[in-house]
Design a protein around this motif. Structure first.
Motif, mmCIF file in Angstrom:
data_model
loop_
_atom_site.group_PDB
_atom_site.id
_atom_site.type_symbol
_atom_site.label_atom_id
_atom_site.label_comp_id
_atom_site.label_asym_id
_atom_site.label_seq_id
_atom_site.Cartn_x
_atom_site.Cartn_y
_atom_site.Cartn_z
ATOM 1 N N MET A 1 38.055 15.972 42.702
ATOM 2 C CA MET A 1 37.615 17.159 42.054
ATOM 3 C C MET A 1 39.006 17.729 41.144
ATOM 4 O O MET A 1 40.052 17.529 41.918
ATOM 5 N N ASN A 2 38.720 17.967 40.184
ATOM 6 C CA ASN A 2 39.559 18.420 39.233
ATOM 7 C C ASN A 2 39.412 19.764 38.782
ATOM 8 O O ASN A 2 38.446 19.813 37.880
ATOM 9 N N VAL A 3 40.303 20.596 39.149
ATOM 10 C CA VAL A 3 40.112 22.091 38.763
ATOM 11 C C VAL A 3 41.292 22.716 37.748
ATOM 12 O O VAL A 3 42.425 22.631 38.636
ATOM 13 N N GLU A 4 41.241 23.035 36.841
ATOM 14 C CA GLU A 4 42.334 23.822 36.268
ATOM 15 C C GLU A 4 41.840 25.316 35.814
ATOM 16 O O GLU A 4 40.838 25.539 35.288
ATOM 17 N N LEU A 5 42.680 26.230 36.287
ATOM 18 C CA LEU A 5 42.487 27.613 35.877
ATOM 19 C C LEU A 5 43.260 28.069 34.732
ATOM 20 O O LEU A 5 44.585 27.656 34.597
ATOM 21 N N ARG A 6 42.813 28.559 33.743
ATOM 22 C CA ARG A 6 43.554 29.258 32.530
ATOM 23 C C ARG A 6 44.369 30.401 33.116
ATOM 24 O O ARG A 6 43.975 31.154 34.068
ATOM 25 N N THR A 7 45.458 30.690 32.442
ATOM 26 C CA THR A 7 46.308 32.016 32.746
ATOM 27 C C THR A 7 46.137 32.865 31.333
ATOM 28 O O THR A 7 46.453 32.221 30.238
ATOM 29 N N VAL A 8 45.732 34.138 31.382
ATOM 30 C CA VAL A 8 45.519 34.951 30.453
ATOM 31 C C VAL A 8 46.143 36.296 30.412
ATOM 32 O O VAL A 8 46.415 36.942 31.461
ATOM 33 N N THR A 9 46.987 36.665 29.545
ATOM 34 C CA THR A 9 47.869 37.821 29.448
ATOM 35 C C THR A 9 46.914 39.113 28.943
ATOM 36 O O THR A 9 46.290 38.999 27.862
ATOM 37 N N VAL A 10 46.983 39.996 29.717
ATOM 38 C CA VAL A 10 46.188 41.388 29.242
ATOM 39 C C VAL A 10 46.834 41.944 28.106
ATOM 40 O O VAL A 10 48.066 42.388 27.928
ATOM 41 N N THR A 11 45.818 42.281 27.064
ATOM 42 C CA THR A 11 46.485 43.083 25.729
ATOM 43 C C THR A 11 45.907 44.608 25.771
ATOM 44 O O THR A 11 46.470 45.159 25.254
ATOM 45 N N GLN A 12 44.843 44.587 26.527
ATOM 46 C CA GLN A 12 44.031 45.970 26.410
ATOM 47 C C GLN A 12 43.673 46.268 27.641
ATOM 48 O O GLN A 12 42.636 45.695 27.983
ATOM 49 N N TYR A 13 43.774 47.620 28.176
ATOM 50 C CA TYR A 13 43.271 48.183 29.614
ATOM 51 C C TYR A 13 42.224 49.001 28.867
ATOM 52 O O TYR A 13 42.361 50.036 28.043
ATOM 53 N N ILE A 14 40.761 48.439 29.310
ATOM 54 C CA ILE A 14 39.787 49.302 28.479
ATOM 55 C C ILE A 14 39.263 50.423 29.496
ATOM 56 O O ILE A 14 39.186 51.604 28.828
ATOM 57 N N THR A 15 38.873 50.077 30.718
ATOM 58 C CA THR A 15 38.321 51.323 31.455
ATOM 59 C C THR A 15 38.539 50.813 32.971
ATOM 60 O O THR A 15 38.106 49.650 33.478
ATOM 61 N N PRO A 16 38.583 51.758 34.044
ATOM 62 C CA PRO A 16 38.481 51.432 35.369
ATOM 63 C C PRO A 16 37.050 51.250 35.761
ATOM 64 O O PRO A 16 36.251 51.944 35.083
ATOM 65 N N LEU A 17 36.616 50.448 36.655
ATOM 66 C CA LEU A 17 35.486 49.820 37.243
ATOM 67 C C LEU A 17 35.227 50.671 38.568
ATOM 68 O O LEU A 17 35.752 50.256 39.606
ATOM 69 N N ARG A 18 35.043 51.840 38.744
ATOM 70 C CA ARG A 18 35.027 52.664 40.029
ATOM 71 C C ARG A 18 33.970 52.520 40.850
ATOM 72 O O ARG A 18 33.703 53.038 42.157
ATOM 73 N N GLU A 19 32.873 51.386 40.837
ATOM 74 C CA GLU A 19 32.158 51.075 41.754
ATOM 75 C C GLU A 19 32.640 50.590 42.938
ATOM 76 O O GLU A 19 32.013 50.767 44.079
ATOM 77 N N GLY A 20 33.881 49.904 43.110
ATOM 78 C CA GLY A 20 34.620 49.369 44.158
ATOM 79 C C GLY A 20 35.643 50.235 44.544
ATOM 80 O O GLY A 20 36.325 50.792 43.585
ATOM 81 N N GLY A 21 36.060 49.991 45.661
ATOM 82 C CA GLY A 21 37.041 50.860 46.197
ATOM 83 C C GLY A 21 38.616 50.324 45.978
ATOM 84 O O GLY A 21 39.676 51.061 45.916
ATOM 85 N N SER A 22 38.533 49.032 45.405
ATOM 86 C CA SER A 22 39.778 48.707 45.017
ATOM 87 C C SER A 22 40.187 48.975 43.545
ATOM 88 O O SER A 22 41.247 48.432 43.072
ATOM 89 N N LEU A 23 39.403 49.655 42.808
ATOM 90 C CA LEU A 23 39.575 49.876 41.698
ATOM 91 C C LEU A 23 39.651 48.648 40.542
ATOM 92 O O LEU A 23 40.889 48.684 39.840
ATOM 93 N N PRO A 24 39.013 47.699 40.447
ATOM 94 C CA PRO A 24 38.977 46.914 39.501
ATOM 95 C C PRO A 24 38.932 47.336 37.963
ATOM 96 O O PRO A 24 38.616 48.638 37.780
ATOM 97 N N ALA A 25 39.231 46.693 37.055
ATOM 98 C CA ALA A 25 39.110 47.365 35.668
ATOM 99 C C ALA A 25 38.659 46.280 34.717
ATOM 100 O O ALA A 25 38.650 45.065 35.013
ATOM 101 N N LEU A 26 38.233 46.725 33.480
ATOM 102 C CA LEU A 26 37.538 45.728 32.447
ATOM 103 C C LEU A 26 38.827 46.076 31.481
ATOM 104 O O LEU A 26 39.193 47.017 31.007
ATOM 105 N N ALA A 27 39.151 44.882 31.038
ATOM 106 C CA ALA A 27 40.458 44.719 30.140
ATOM 107 C C ALA A 27 40.120 43.531 29.181
ATOM 108 O O ALA A 27 39.227 42.571 29.375
ATOM 109 N N GLU A 28 40.775 43.525 28.016
ATOM 110 C CA GLU A 28 40.777 42.432 27.202
ATOM 111 C C GLU A 28 41.927 41.475 27.095
ATOM 112 O O GLU A 28 43.088 41.869 27.314
ATOM 113 N N GLY A 29 41.707 40.132 27.051
ATOM 114 C CA GLY A 29 42.921 39.361 27.185
ATOM 115 C C GLY A 29 43.511 38.958 25.783
ATOM 116 O O GLY A 29 42.750 39.173 25.004
#
Length: 261
Positions: A1-29
């Protein structure tokens, strides 16, 4: 099994997603794509990110649809101009490596009452959640999306709940997952035996070791507990032992399904 995950740097915070208690967010990479970010500074911290990583990668390996998982790099200066103090604190405590999932634009939440799911797919999802002890795919919160007419799995951060106490993992690994009775798809999962045979043949220690080894040091380095390699070893042994005793949680899920039908 060969798995590689990319690393992305955030360039813009768009909006919080308040459906979850952990406050995830939508952002652009930096690659121009949008991601749902799970922050290390929220709720259960890096342990939720580890659950998200392991649960999502196991699901992908078993052929289930999960948005692309990426590591998200967050600069310490990011969010300093954010007006919301709660969000500003979250971003400040989340500098460094976080986790993200590719944003499925236009996706709708799966609803048990109004959307369908065939028994084979439902059985796959129920088996997975029994294996990784995922408590958070219920009728109230399915954590399933419909996108391009297909069912996608999201949010595995509540799986592997043993790691919040860390002293009962050996027992948890070989016991039934009783909370499967509350699973959103349990009544549709009528092909569990078929799935059980397929998945136990497909998974093995080499696959599990490869997946566990993808946990980055940045998600470890815990102030409490053992060193990083020892922590990875516990996650591996938990999964290996759980797979070796898969008949236990399979039977519990099968029995729960018969009760709900």
């Amino acid at each position: 099994m060969n798995v590689e995950l990319r690393t992305v740097t955030v360039t813009q915070y768009i909006t919080p997603l308040r459906e979850g208690g952990s406050l995830p967010a939508l952002a652009e990479g930096c690659d121009g794509f949008k991601y749902v970010i799970k922050f290390r500074g929220a709720g259960h911290g890096v342990k939720a990110l580890i659950s998200e990583l392991l649960g999502g990668l196991i699901a992908k390996y078993l052929g289930l649809k999960v948005p692309e998982i990426v590591f998200i790099e967050l600069d310490e200066r990011f969010g300093q101009t954010e007006a919301d103090e709660e969000i500003q604190d979250l971003l400040k405590f989340s500098k460094g490596l976080n986790l993200g999932l590719h944003f499925l634009s236009g996706a709708i939440t799966y609803d048990v009452a109004s959307n369908d799911c065939d028994s084979y797919l439902a059985s796959k999802i129920v088996w997975l959640d029994s294996f990784i002890t995922n408590v958070d795919r219920t009728y109230r919160n399915t954590n399933l999306l419909i996108w391009n007419k297909e069912l996608w799995l999201i949010d595995h951060g509540a799986a592997f709940y043993f790691h919040h106490s860390w002293d009962n993992w050996e027992q948890t690994a070989v016991t039934p997952f009783t909370m499967i009775k509350d699973h959103a798809l349990i009544s549709k999962a009528t092909e569990l035996k078929r799935v059980h045979e397929e998945f136990t043949a497909r998974l093995n220690d080499d696959v599990l070791r490869t997946i566990v080894n993808l946990i980055p040091d940045e998600f470890l380095n815990w102030e409490e507990g053992p060193d990083n390699d020892a922590i990875r070893e516990v996650y591996f042994r938990f999964l290996s032992n759980r797979l070796a005793h898969a008949d236990v949680f399979f039977k519990a899920a099968e029995d729960a399904g018969k009760v709900r039908i």
